[in-house]
Design a protein around this motif. Structure first.
Motif, PDB file in Angstrom:
ATOM      1  N   LEU A  15      51.543 -24.224  75.094  1.00  0.00           N
ATOM      2  CA  LEU A  15      51.304 -24.095  76.533  1.00  0.00           C
ATOM      3  C   LEU A  15      51.001 -22.645  76.929  1.00  0.00           C
ATOM      4  CD1 LEU A  15      51.233 -26.071  78.854  1.00  0.00           C
ATOM      5  CD2 LEU A  15      53.628 -25.588  79.318  1.00  0.00           C
ATOM      6  N   ALA A  16      51.788 -21.727  76.380  1.00  0.00           N
ATOM      7  CA  ALA A  16      51.598 -20.327  76.760  1.00  0.00           C
ATOM      8  C   ALA A  16      50.205 -19.837  76.345  1.00  0.00           C
ATOM      9  CB  ALA A  16      52.680 -19.453  76.125  1.00  0.00           C
ATOM     10  N   GLY A  17      49.775 -20.250  75.153  1.00  0.00           N
ATOM     11  CA  GLY A  17      48.445 -19.857  74.678  1.00  0.00           C
ATOM     12  C   GLY A  17      47.356 -20.370  75.608  1.00  0.00           C
ATOM     13  N   ALA A  18      47.479 -21.645  75.955  1.00  0.00           N
ATOM     14  CA  ALA A  18      46.464 -22.263  76.802  1.00  0.00           C
ATOM     15  C   ALA A  18      46.462 -21.657  78.202  1.00  0.00           C
ATOM     16  CB  ALA A  18      46.716 -23.770  76.876  1.00  0.00           C
ATOM     17  N   MET A  19      47.663 -21.361  78.725  1.00  0.00           N
ATOM     18  CA  MET A  19      47.770 -20.762  80.061  1.00  0.00           C
ATOM     19  C   MET A  19      47.160 -19.357  80.064  1.00  0.00           C
ATOM     20  SD  MET A  19      49.501 -22.447  82.452  1.00  0.00           S
ATOM     21  CE  MET A  19      50.696 -23.720  82.641  1.00  0.00           C
ATOM     22  N   ASP A  20      47.481 -18.617  79.000  1.00  0.00           N
ATOM     23  CA  ASP A  20      46.926 -17.265  78.875  1.00  0.00           C
ATOM     24  C   ASP A  20      45.416 -17.304  78.985  1.00  0.00           C
ATOM     25  OD1 ASP A  20      49.192 -15.884  78.703  1.00  0.00           O
ATOM     26  OD2 ASP A  20      49.174 -15.566  76.516  1.00  0.00           O
ATOM     27  N   SER A  21      44.838 -18.278  78.307  1.00  0.00           N
ATOM     28  CA  SER A  21      43.373 -18.353  78.311  1.00  0.00           C
ATOM     29  C   SER A  21      42.864 -18.706  79.713  1.00  0.00           C
ATOM     30  CB  SER A  21      42.919 -19.306  77.212  1.00  0.00           C
ATOM     31  OG  SER A  21      42.083 -20.301  77.709  1.00  0.00           O
ATOM     32  N   VAL A  22      43.581 -19.588  80.427  1.00  0.00           N
ATOM     33  CA  VAL A  22      43.177 -19.920  81.802  1.00  0.00           C
ATOM     34  C   VAL A  22      43.257 -18.677  82.696  1.00  0.00           C
ATOM     35  CG1 VAL A  22      43.773 -21.229  83.879  1.00  0.00           C
ATOM     36  CG2 VAL A  22      43.887 -22.339  81.638  1.00  0.00           C
ATOM     37  N   PHE A  23      44.383 -17.986  82.584  1.00  0.00           N
ATOM     38  CA  PHE A  23      44.616 -16.875  83.508  1.00  0.00           C
ATOM     39  C   PHE A  23      43.930 -15.575  83.081  1.00  0.00           C
ATOM     40  CE2 PHE A  23      48.610 -19.411  84.536  1.00  0.00           C
ATOM     41  CZ  PHE A  23      47.968 -20.077  85.576  1.00  0.00           C
ATOM     42  N   SER A  24      43.242 -15.613  81.935  1.00  0.00           N
ATOM     43  CA  SER A  24      42.485 -14.408  81.579  1.00  0.00           C
ATOM     44  C   SER A  24      41.016 -14.571  81.969  1.00  0.00           C
ATOM     45  CB  SER A  24      42.638 -14.086  80.089  1.00  0.00           C
ATOM     46  OG  SER A  24      42.142 -15.162  79.333  1.00  0.00           O
ATOM     47  N   ARG A  25      40.722 -15.640  82.694  1.00  0.00           N
ATOM     48  CA  ARG A  25      39.359 -15.792  83.217  1.00  0.00           C
ATOM     49  C   ARG A  25      39.079 -14.675  84.221  1.00  0.00           C
ATOM     50  NH1 ARG A  25      37.470 -21.373  82.350  1.00  0.00           N
ATOM     51  NH2 ARG A  25      35.785 -20.904  83.789  1.00  0.00           N
ATOM     52  N   SER A  26      37.788 -14.453  84.468  1.00  0.00           N
ATOM     53  CA  SER A  26      37.451 -13.297  85.298  1.00  0.00           C
ATOM     54  C   SER A  26      37.695 -13.545  86.785  1.00  0.00           C
ATOM     55  CB  SER A  26      35.999 -12.891  85.065  1.00  0.00           C
ATOM     56  OG  SER A  26      35.171 -14.010  85.334  1.00  0.00           O
ATOM     57  N   LYS A  27      37.603 -14.815  87.207  1.00  0.00           N
ATOM     58  CA  LYS A  27      37.908 -15.044  88.630  1.00  0.00           C
ATOM     59  C   LYS A  27      38.543 -16.416  88.874  1.00  0.00           C
ATOM     60  CE  LYS A  27      33.258 -16.557  90.122  1.00  0.00           C
ATOM     61  NZ  LYS A  27      32.457 -16.685  88.933  1.00  0.00           N
ATOM     62  N   ILE A  28      39.121 -16.518  90.055  1.00  0.00           N
ATOM     63  CA  ILE A  28      39.746 -17.781  90.453  1.00  0.00           C
ATOM     64  C   ILE A  28      38.664 -18.661  91.070  1.00  0.00           C
ATOM     65  CG2 ILE A  28      41.447 -18.834  91.997  1.00  0.00           C
ATOM     66  CD1 ILE A  28      43.082 -16.255  91.795  1.00  0.00           C
ATOM     67  N   ASP A  29      38.306 -19.713  90.358  1.00  0.00           N
ATOM     68  CA  ASP A  29      37.300 -20.616  90.914  1.00  0.00           C
ATOM     69  C   ASP A  29      37.618 -22.060  90.517  1.00  0.00           C
ATOM     70  OD1 ASP A  29      36.762 -20.624  88.251  1.00  0.00           O
ATOM     71  OD2 ASP A  29      34.783 -19.682  88.395  1.00  0.00           O
ATOM     72  N   GLU A  30      36.757 -22.950  90.919  1.00  0.00           N
ATOM     73  CA  GLU A  30      36.952 -24.376  90.660  1.00  0.00           C
ATOM     74  C   GLU A  30      37.125 -24.654  89.163  1.00  0.00           C
ATOM     75  OE1 GLU A  30      38.099 -27.508  92.130  1.00  0.00           O
ATOM     76  OE2 GLU A  30      37.732 -25.741  93.396  1.00  0.00           O
ATOM     77  N   GLU A  31      36.308 -23.987  88.360  1.00  0.00           N
ATOM     78  CA  GLU A  31      36.378 -24.171  86.912  1.00  0.00           C
ATOM     79  C   GLU A  31      37.758 -23.815  86.363  1.00  0.00           C
ATOM     80  OE1 GLU A  31      33.475 -22.470  83.929  1.00  0.00           O
ATOM     81  OE2 GLU A  31      32.185 -22.756  85.698  1.00  0.00           O
ATOM     82  N   MET A  32      38.308 -22.735  86.909  1.00  0.00           N
ATOM     83  CA  MET A  32      39.630 -22.317  86.446  1.00  0.00           C
ATOM     84  C   MET A  32      40.677 -23.379  86.765  1.00  0.00           C
ATOM     85  SD  MET A  32      42.267 -19.467  87.697  1.00  0.00           S
ATOM     86  CE  MET A  32      42.896 -20.754  88.755  1.00  0.00           C
ATOM     87  N   TYR A  33      40.625 -23.899  87.996  1.00  0.00           N
ATOM     88  CA  TYR A  33      41.601 -24.930  88.376  1.00  0.00           C
ATOM     89  C   TYR A  33      41.461 -26.164  87.487  1.00  0.00           C
ATOM     90  CZ  TYR A  33      42.933 -22.374  92.598  1.00  0.00           C
ATOM     91  OH  TYR A  33      43.420 -21.441  93.473  1.00  0.00           O
ATOM     92  N   GLU A  34      40.209 -26.511  87.159  1.00  0.00           N
ATOM     93  CA  GLU A  34      39.995 -27.683  86.312  1.00  0.00           C
ATOM     94  C   GLU A  34      40.563 -27.461  84.910  1.00  0.00           C
ATOM     95  OE1 GLU A  34      35.915 -29.077  86.440  1.00  0.00           O
ATOM     96  OE2 GLU A  34      36.131 -29.326  88.621  1.00  0.00           O
ATOM     97  N   GLU A  35      40.340 -26.252  84.409  1.00  0.00           N
ATOM     98  CA  GLU A  35      40.864 -25.942  83.076  1.00  0.00           C
ATOM     99  C   GLU A  35      42.395 -26.022  83.092  1.00  0.00           C
ATOM    100  OE1 GLU A  35      38.976 -22.488  81.227  1.00  0.00           O
ATOM    101  OE2 GLU A  35      40.773 -22.252  79.989  1.00  0.00           O
ATOM    102  N   LEU A  36      42.978 -25.525  84.168  1.00  0.00           N
ATOM    103  CA  LEU A  36      44.437 -25.557  84.293  1.00  0.00           C
ATOM    104  C   LEU A  36      44.943 -27.003  84.323  1.00  0.00           C
ATOM    105  CD1 LEU A  36      47.096 -24.041  84.724  1.00  0.00           C
ATOM    106  CD2 LEU A  36      46.608 -24.027  87.182  1.00  0.00           C
ATOM    107  N   GLU A  37      44.238 -27.848  85.066  1.00  0.00           N
ATOM    108  CA  GLU A  37      44.612 -29.268  85.103  1.00  0.00           C
ATOM    109  C   GLU A  37      44.596 -29.874  83.711  1.00  0.00           C
ATOM    110  OE1 GLU A  37      42.962 -30.250  89.599  1.00  0.00           O
ATOM    111  OE2 GLU A  37      42.067 -31.299  87.898  1.00  0.00           O
ATOM    112  N   ASP A  38      43.541 -29.580  82.946  1.00  0.00           N
ATOM    113  CA  ASP A  38      43.444 -30.116  81.581  1.00  0.00           C
ATOM    114  C   ASP A  38      44.618 -29.651  80.726  1.00  0.00           C
ATOM    115  OD1 ASP A  38      41.138 -31.336  82.280  1.00  0.00           O
ATOM    116  OD2 ASP A  38      39.785 -29.871  81.347  1.00  0.00           O
ATOM    117  N   VAL A  39      44.984 -28.393  80.867  1.00  0.00           N
ATOM    118  CA  VAL A  39      46.090 -27.852  80.079  1.00  0.00           C
ATOM    119  C   VAL A  39      47.392 -28.589  80.410  1.00  0.00           C
ATOM    120  CG1 VAL A  39      47.587 -25.837  79.775  1.00  0.00           C
ATOM    121  CG2 VAL A  39      45.100 -25.559  79.743  1.00  0.00           C
ATOM    122  N   LEU A  40      47.650 -28.771  81.703  1.00  0.00           N
ATOM    123  CA  LEU A  40      48.901 -29.416  82.121  1.00  0.00           C
ATOM    124  C   LEU A  40      48.939 -30.882  81.696  1.00  0.00           C
ATOM    125  CD1 LEU A  40      49.339 -27.813  85.662  1.00  0.00           C
ATOM    126  CD2 LEU A  40      50.673 -27.323  83.611  1.00  0.00           C
TER     127      LEU A  40
END
Ligand code: GDP
Length: 303
Positions: A15-40
């Motif tokens: 989980l931490a690895g996957a979250m790190d990758s989500v939160f190291s994106r360059s900006k907060i956008d729809e794609e980021m939220y979708e990636e976060l949903e997939d991780v959870l």
């Protein structure tokens, strides 16, 4: 807490690895939220709970005008810890132990989830606290279950009240209560059968056991714990719903959390069931059982 951390290692590293990758994106956008949903969802947090978490995150991002994804990590921890607290106060995770009188704890769950092992671990836990513990072998459906409980009883030093395989579970538990009283025991753990194949029988059996206990001690069972196997994911939620219909559950024991990278199931269970997770199983040995604590859990996952 060290135990908590190492037991949850599989979940935390994935989980931490996957979250790190989500939160190291360059900006907060729809794609980021979708990636976060997939991780959870991938961590078995469950669809409903995931959507709620991400909605809350969006709300906070808006309100606090957060621009940098790197700031979202602590926010996530906050939201998860809050969800794990649930509606009630956090003390409902404690066992309903009686002072100076017998506490009766009923243990239910499907075969193979770790019911017998959990009873052994709980017996050990209370023995360590200086309590006198007795086990009632109420899973009379399988001869193996009675033997296995006896092995745990011998291992931790708790008497086991048993009848022959095939006998009436309610009668075994009745005898368990008499023996516990006669021997001045503090806690009686009652094992029960767990075949879901025959739901009607299972429910009738549980209701009868319940009746017999209440006839002897009106406010017992003081706790009814449902044992669920964390590695079965969303299936565990289904089982919880079936058992909830059969009997009034007061707590969940989530076993085999050490064996899964999908330990997010604890969050789904907390959110989607009205019943608190009281214990988690982190291995096969007698001291591999820990009282569940939402803050420690979130900390183990992310810190
Ligand atoms: P029951 O049929 O529900 O009584 O299940 P058992 O207590 O016999 O457990 C089934 C298997 O799961 C056994 O091999 C146990 O050692 C194992 N087990 C139980 N709890 C845990 C746990 O928390 N972690 C791990 N890794 N294995 C567990």
């Amino acid at each position: 807490t060290q135990k908590f951390k190492s037991g949850l290692e599989k979940t935390s590293s994935s989980l931490a690895g996957a979250m790190d990758s989500v939160f190291s994106r360059s900006k907060i956008d729809e794609e980021m939220y979708e990636e976060l949903e997939d991780v959870l969802i991938g961590a078995d947090v469950g669809v409903n709970t995931t959507l709620e978490i991400v909605d809350r995150l969006r709300g906070e991002v808006k309100e606090r005008r957060i621009k940098d994804p790197a700031e979202l990590q602590p926010l996530m921890s906050e939201i998860l810890a809050d969800i794990l607290k649930g509606e009630g106060d956090s003390s409902d995770a404690a066992m309903n132990l009686q002072e100076n009188e017998l506490t009766v704890v009923l243990i239910v769950g499907v075969n193979g989830v770790g019911k017998t092992t959990t009873i052994g671990k709980l017996a050990h836990h209370y023995k360590e606290q200086g309590k006198k513990v007795i086990l009632a072998a109420g899973d009379t459906f399988r001869a193996g279950a009675i033997e296995q409980l006896q092995v745990w009883g011998d291992r931790v030093g708790a008497d086991v009240i048993r009848h022959q395989a095939g006998s009436d579970p309610a009668a075994v538990i009745f005898d368990g209560i008499q023996a516990a009283r006669a021997r001045g025991a503090d806690v009686l753990f009652c094992d029960t059968a767990g075949r879901l194949q025959n739901k009607v029988n299972l429910m009738q059996e549980l209701k009868k056991v319940h009746r017999v206990i209440q006839r002897e001690i009106p406010d017992a069972p003081h706790d009814t714990l449902l044992v669920l196997d964390a590695t079965t994911g969303q299936n565990a939620l289904q089982q919880a719903k079936i058992f909830n219909d059969a009997t009034r559950l007061t707590g969940i024991v989530l076993t085999k959390m050490d064996g899964t990278a999908k330990g997010g199931i604890a969050i789904a269970i907390r959110r989607e069931l009205a019943t608190p997770v009281k214990w988690i199983g982190l291995g096969e040995k007698m001291d591999d059982l820990q009282p569940f604590n939402g803050d420690q859990y979130v900390h183990a996952l992310f810190a």
